[in-house]
Motif scaffolding. Sequence first.
Motif: not given
Length: 180
Positions: A97-104, A41-43, A17-26
């Motif tokens: 969030t397709p309008e901001t594709p890498f947000k989540q 890998f968190t963050d 699970l990513t936010e802004n191309r940062i791994v939040r959870q794997c």
Amino acid sequence: MTPMDLAFMHAPTGLALTENRIVRQCNLRFAEMFGDQVDAFTDMPLERLYPSLKDYEKVERVGGDRLRKTGRYEDERIMRRLNGDLFWCRVRGTSLTPETPFKQGVWSFADLSAERPVVALTPRERDVAILTCQGRTSKEIGLMLNLSYRTVEAHRARLLQKFGARKLPELVAKFSGMPL
């Protein structure tokens, strides 16, 4: 742990699970594939798992366009384990969030190294390989890259040898999945 948490953590494919191309959870398979424990890998910026900044930026550009249009993206590419080893990986993602594709996003990663070893290519061999896959002749490639067609043929001969292919169609078949 809930049944959903267990399913995520023990899925047979690497998940992140990513936010802004940062791994939040794997999950466990993702951590195993990239070479550390889940918590490591968190963050973590995904950039650390790419062979180069250029590759990271290219996927952002190409993937971002597709994610904005469809909400989904997939490719096969070379990734980097934390120990520096390179490997082929099938990556599939969905933007929340397709309008901001890498947000989540939710991403899956499958290690293809058992069936597709990494073959080191020079930047020029990679250019010739890509244009060959596009069906270009040696003369066309030479004009595009400002090389003689004989130099292009020499690059193709090295590619045939590196990939263990006998003829050009077999070489092109072995390139399938190469990120262009």
